[in-house]
Design a protein around this motif. Structure first.
Motif, PDB file in Angstrom:
ATOM      1  N   GLU A   1       0.765  -0.610  -0.300  1.00 47.38           N
ATOM      2  CA  GLU A   1       0.753  -1.308  -1.576  1.00 47.38           C
ATOM      3  C   GLU A   1       0.286  -2.748  -1.445  1.00 47.38           C
ATOM      4  O   GLU A   1      -0.192  -3.336  -2.412  1.00 47.38           O
ATOM      5  CB  GLU A   1       2.141  -1.271  -2.207  1.00 47.38           C
ATOM      6  CG  GLU A   1       2.544   0.136  -2.600  1.00 47.38           C
ATOM      7  CD  GLU A   1       3.881   0.179  -3.284  1.00 47.38           C
ATOM      8  OE1 GLU A   1       4.516  -0.877  -3.382  1.00 47.38           O
ATOM      9  OE2 GLU A   1       4.288   1.253  -3.707  1.00 47.38           O
TER      10      GLU A   1
ATOM     11  N   MET B   1     -13.085   5.945  -3.302  1.00 45.79           N
ATOM     12  CA  MET B   1     -13.022   5.886  -4.758  1.00 45.79           C
ATOM     13  C   MET B   1     -13.553   7.206  -5.296  1.00 45.79           C
ATOM     14  O   MET B   1     -14.643   7.642  -4.921  1.00 45.79           O
ATOM     15  CB  MET B   1     -13.855   4.728  -5.304  1.00 45.79           C
ATOM     16  CG  MET B   1     -14.077   4.764  -6.813  1.00 45.79           C
ATOM     17  SD  MET B   1     -12.590   4.488  -7.765  1.00 45.79           S
ATOM     18  CE  MET B   1     -12.494   2.697  -7.706  1.00 45.79           C
TER      19      MET B   1
ATOM     20  N   ALA C   1      -5.985   5.500   1.415  1.00 49.86           N
ATOM     21  CA  ALA C   1      -5.754   5.525  -0.026  1.00 49.86           C
ATOM     22  C   ALA C   1      -7.042   5.904  -0.745  1.00 49.86           C
ATOM     23  O   ALA C   1      -8.133   5.489  -0.347  1.00 49.86           O
ATOM     24  CB  ALA C   1      -5.265   4.168  -0.524  1.00 49.86           C
ATOM     25  N   ALA C   2      -6.897   6.690  -1.789  1.00 48.15           N
ATOM     26  CA  ALA C   2      -8.020   7.060  -2.647  1.00 48.15           C
ATOM     27  C   ALA C   2      -7.709   6.602  -4.063  1.00 48.15           C
ATOM     28  O   ALA C   2      -6.682   6.970  -4.630  1.00 48.15           O
ATOM     29  CB  ALA C   2      -8.260   8.568  -2.612  1.00 48.15           C
ATOM     30  N   PHE C   3      -8.597   5.762  -4.629  1.00 54.41           N
ATOM     31  CA  PHE C   3      -8.488   5.335  -6.023  1.00 54.41           C
ATOM     32  C   PHE C   3      -9.213   6.362  -6.890  1.00 54.41           C
ATOM     33  O   PHE C   3     -10.362   6.701  -6.613  1.00 54.41           O
ATOM     34  CB  PHE C   3      -9.140   3.964  -6.227  1.00 54.41           C
ATOM     35  CG  PHE C   3      -8.439   2.830  -5.537  1.00 54.41           C
ATOM     36  CD1 PHE C   3      -7.596   1.989  -6.245  1.00 54.41           C
ATOM     37  CD2 PHE C   3      -8.618   2.598  -4.182  1.00 54.41           C
ATOM     38  CE1 PHE C   3      -6.950   0.938  -5.626  1.00 54.41           C
ATOM     39  CE2 PHE C   3      -7.981   1.550  -3.543  1.00 54.41           C
ATOM     40  CZ  PHE C   3      -7.138   0.715  -4.264  1.00 54.41           C
TER      41      PHE C   3
ATOM     42  N   THR D   1       0.994  10.971  -4.386  1.00 50.96           N
ATOM     43  CA  THR D   1       0.225  10.601  -5.574  1.00 50.96           C
ATOM     44  C   THR D   1       1.002   9.569  -6.366  1.00 50.96           C
ATOM     45  O   THR D   1       2.215   9.701  -6.566  1.00 50.96           O
ATOM     46  CB  THR D   1      -0.042  11.833  -6.455  1.00 50.96           C
ATOM     47  OG1 THR D   1      -0.722  12.828  -5.688  1.00 50.96           O
ATOM     48  CG2 THR D   1      -0.914  11.466  -7.651  1.00 50.96           C
TER      49      THR D   1
ATOM     50  N   TRP E   1      -2.444   2.485 -10.462  1.00 49.32           N
ATOM     51  CA  TRP E   1      -3.100   1.845  -9.332  1.00 49.32           C
ATOM     52  C   TRP E   1      -2.175   0.796  -8.726  1.00 49.32           C
ATOM     53  O   TRP E   1      -1.342   0.211  -9.423  1.00 49.32           O
ATOM     54  CB  TRP E   1      -4.395   1.153  -9.765  1.00 49.32           C
ATOM     55  CG  TRP E   1      -5.598   2.050  -9.738  1.00 49.32           C
ATOM     56  CD1 TRP E   1      -5.639   3.398  -9.549  1.00 49.32           C
ATOM     57  CD2 TRP E   1      -6.955   1.636  -9.923  1.00 49.32           C
ATOM     58  NE1 TRP E   1      -6.922   3.861  -9.605  1.00 49.32           N
ATOM     59  CE2 TRP E   1      -7.753   2.796  -9.834  1.00 49.32           C
ATOM     60  CE3 TRP E   1      -7.562   0.410 -10.162  1.00 49.32           C
ATOM     61  CZ2 TRP E   1      -9.143   2.747  -9.969  1.00 49.32           C
ATOM     62  CZ3 TRP E   1      -8.948   0.353 -10.302  1.00 49.32           C
ATOM     63  CH2 TRP E   1      -9.729   1.524 -10.203  1.00 49.32           C
TER      64      TRP E   1
ATOM     65  N   LYS F   1       1.164  -3.414  -9.573  1.00 47.85           N
ATOM     66  CA  LYS F   1       0.957  -2.069 -10.103  1.00 47.85           C
ATOM     67  C   LYS F   1       0.417  -2.115 -11.522  1.00 47.85           C
ATOM     68  O   LYS F   1       0.815  -2.941 -12.323  1.00 47.85           O
ATOM     69  CB  LYS F   1       2.268  -1.286 -10.066  1.00 47.85           C
ATOM     70  CG  LYS F   1       2.838  -1.126  -8.669  1.00 47.85           C
ATOM     71  CD  LYS F   1       4.210  -0.497  -8.702  1.00 47.85           C
ATOM     72  CE  LYS F   1       4.765  -0.358  -7.281  1.00 47.85           C
ATOM     73  NZ  LYS F   1       4.951  -1.686  -6.623  1.00 47.85           N
TER      74      LYS F   1
ATOM     75  N   SER G   1      -1.662  12.243 -14.309  1.00 51.61           N
ATOM     76  CA  SER G   1      -1.438  10.832 -14.591  1.00 51.61           C
ATOM     77  C   SER G   1      -1.115  10.613 -16.058  1.00 51.61           C
ATOM     78  O   SER G   1      -1.348  11.486 -16.907  1.00 51.61           O
ATOM     79  CB  SER G   1      -2.670  10.011 -14.206  1.00 51.61           C
ATOM     80  OG  SER G   1      -3.740  10.265 -15.112  1.00 51.61           O
TER      81      SER G   1
ATOM     82  N   VAL H   1      -6.247   6.120 -14.669  1.00 54.62           N
ATOM     83  CA  VAL H   1      -6.327   5.807 -13.244  1.00 54.62           C
ATOM     84  C   VAL H   1      -5.125   6.408 -12.507  1.00 54.62           C
ATOM     85  O   VAL H   1      -4.032   6.542 -13.069  1.00 54.62           O
ATOM     86  CB  VAL H   1      -6.387   4.291 -12.982  1.00 54.62           C
ATOM     87  CG1 VAL H   1      -7.692   3.712 -13.485  1.00 54.62           C
ATOM     88  CG2 VAL H   1      -5.202   3.567 -13.609  1.00 54.62           C
TER      89      VAL H   1
ATOM     90  N   MET I   1      -3.758   7.134  -7.998  1.00 56.05           N
ATOM     91  CA  MET I   1      -4.033   6.897  -6.583  1.00 56.05           C
ATOM     92  C   MET I   1      -3.390   7.984  -5.741  1.00 56.05           C
ATOM     93  O   MET I   1      -2.382   8.574  -6.131  1.00 56.05           O
ATOM     94  CB  MET I   1      -3.479   5.536  -6.131  1.00 56.05           C
ATOM     95  CG  MET I   1      -4.233   4.340  -6.624  1.00 56.05           C
ATOM     96  SD  MET I   1      -3.661   2.803  -5.837  1.00 56.05           S
ATOM     97  CE  MET I   1      -4.362   2.973  -4.192  1.00 56.05           C
TER      98      MET I   1
ATOM     99  N   PHE J   1      -2.094   8.157  -1.751  1.00 53.83           N
ATOM    100  CA  PHE J   1      -1.860   7.542  -0.445  1.00 53.83           C
ATOM    101  C   PHE J   1      -1.616   8.658   0.564  1.00 53.83           C
ATOM    102  O   PHE J   1      -0.937   9.641   0.256  1.00 53.83           O
ATOM    103  CB  PHE J   1      -0.632   6.634  -0.465  1.00 53.83           C
ATOM    104  CG  PHE J   1      -0.645   5.587  -1.542  1.00 53.83           C
ATOM    105  CD1 PHE J   1      -1.265   4.370  -1.322  1.00 53.83           C
ATOM    106  CD2 PHE J   1      -0.025   5.800  -2.758  1.00 53.83           C
ATOM    107  CE1 PHE J   1      -1.269   3.395  -2.302  1.00 53.83           C
ATOM    108  CE2 PHE J   1      -0.017   4.836  -3.742  1.00 53.83           C
ATOM    109  CZ  PHE J   1      -0.647   3.624  -3.511  1.00 53.83           C
TER     110      PHE J   1
END
Length: 323
Positions: A30, A66, A85-87, A115, A119, A125, A155, A159, A161, A163
């Motif tokens: 984070e 990304m 991490a994937a955005f 998950t 973001w 956050k 979500s 957006v 994420m 991890f």
């Protein structure tokens, strides 16, 4: 403020992202140092529309990545990867679902895939805890805790994420990312430095934010609460007491609760309110008591270098440069 050179940033993005995030080693990564400039190069329409919608897009998932389109993304570790991490990003009127497929990791050995509903950048956050419908602990979904009982996570906004951490070479998993229409979007990060948007809260007690990670000129053309229609527009410090109002916020982070207030509007109006905001992040935030159908319409565009210089020299509007 310098002009963003997209081509050069596209070439260097993943190198910069890897170097910045790998500075930290916390469980959810984070406290990464990802800057808004590094994300700008990913918001192009070309990246979001690489293939026809009828085809299932497939490609490897990188440790720092990304994802801005639907498809299947497979990560296979060649070496231990401890801070990944994937955005994931969609259009403003969409939400995201992430499905776990073919997971081969060692949960008992410290591996995880988590998950996050939103973001995380530099420890902040989006959406903030004040604006998200779920408590913070429910926004994290760890595959190792839920296992095959919960193979899909959705979500609350455009957006999300993922991890992950794996300790052994050969460990792998596949994520299937899908997008779904959201009839009443709430809490949006804009993919573009220019556009127009209408935010509607249909008699719900909630807060909604539209975040533009650029310095912009913004025009609010309409604000309606379903009452006070014939009164002139006003902005004053007591708007929070009314329970229904719109805020303009600015700053350098993504947590709206930590941004600087620029102005509040709590009287319905039709007609332009124009402002130039030289902040890294500009946010239109609407607070609703649930008593009315709240609606705000606005347009925005990127400030050019001359406008930014003028704002920087202006003693009234330079707080983003001084804070």
């Amino acid at each position: 403020m310098r002009v963003m050179e997209r081509t050069f940033r596209e070439q260097l993005f993943f190198l910069l992202l890897c170097l910045s995030v790998l500075k930290g080693d916390c469980r959810y990564i984070e406290n990464n140092d990802i800057s808004k400039d590094e994300l700008h190069s990913l918001f192009s329409s070309g990246l979001r529309r690489e293939i026809p919608d009828l085809l299932m897009y497939r490609r490897p998932l990188r440790c720092l990545d990304m994802v801005a389109m639907e498809g299947q993304f497979t990560f296979t570790a060649e070496t231990p990867q401890l801070s990944c991490a994937a955005f994931i990003m969609a259009e403003p009127n969409e939400v995201i679902s992430v499905e776990y497929d073919s997971v081969d990791i060692d949960c008992s050995g410290g591996d995880f895939i988590t998950t996050f509903d939103g973001w995380v950048m530099k420890g902040e956050k989006f959406p903030s805890s004040q604006d998200h419908p779920l408590p913070l602990h429910e926004r994290y979904v760890n595959y190792c805790d839920s296992g095959p009982l919960r193979k899909s996570v959705r979500s609350s906004q455009n957006v999300a994420m993922v991890f992950f951490r794996v300790h052994s070479a050969g460990s792998s998993f596949t994520l299937t990312v899908r997008k779904h229409i959201n009839p009443f979007p709430c809490n949006v990060i804009s993919q573009s430095p220019e556009g127009s948007y209408t935010m509607v809260i249909p008699q719900q007690h909630r807060n909604c934010s539209f975040s533009i990670i650029y310095p912009v000129a913004i025009d609010i053309s309409e604000f309606s609460l379903g009452h006070h229609h014939n009164f002139p527009k006003r902005s004053f410090p007591g708007c929070a007491e009314s329970g229904d109002y719109v805020q303009l916020l600015g700053g350098s982070g993504i947590d709206t609760s930590k941004l600087l207030p620029i102005t509040d509007l709590c009287i319905s109006f039709t007609g332009p309110t124009h402002m130039k905001i030289g902040c890294d992040n500009t946010v239109v935030r609407m607070v609703s008591s649930g008593r009315f159908v709240s609606r705000v319409s606005f347009s925005y565009r990127l400030l050019d270098s001359q406008e930014l210089q003028t704002i920087k020299l202006n003693n009234v509007e330079d707080f983003c440069f001084n804070n």
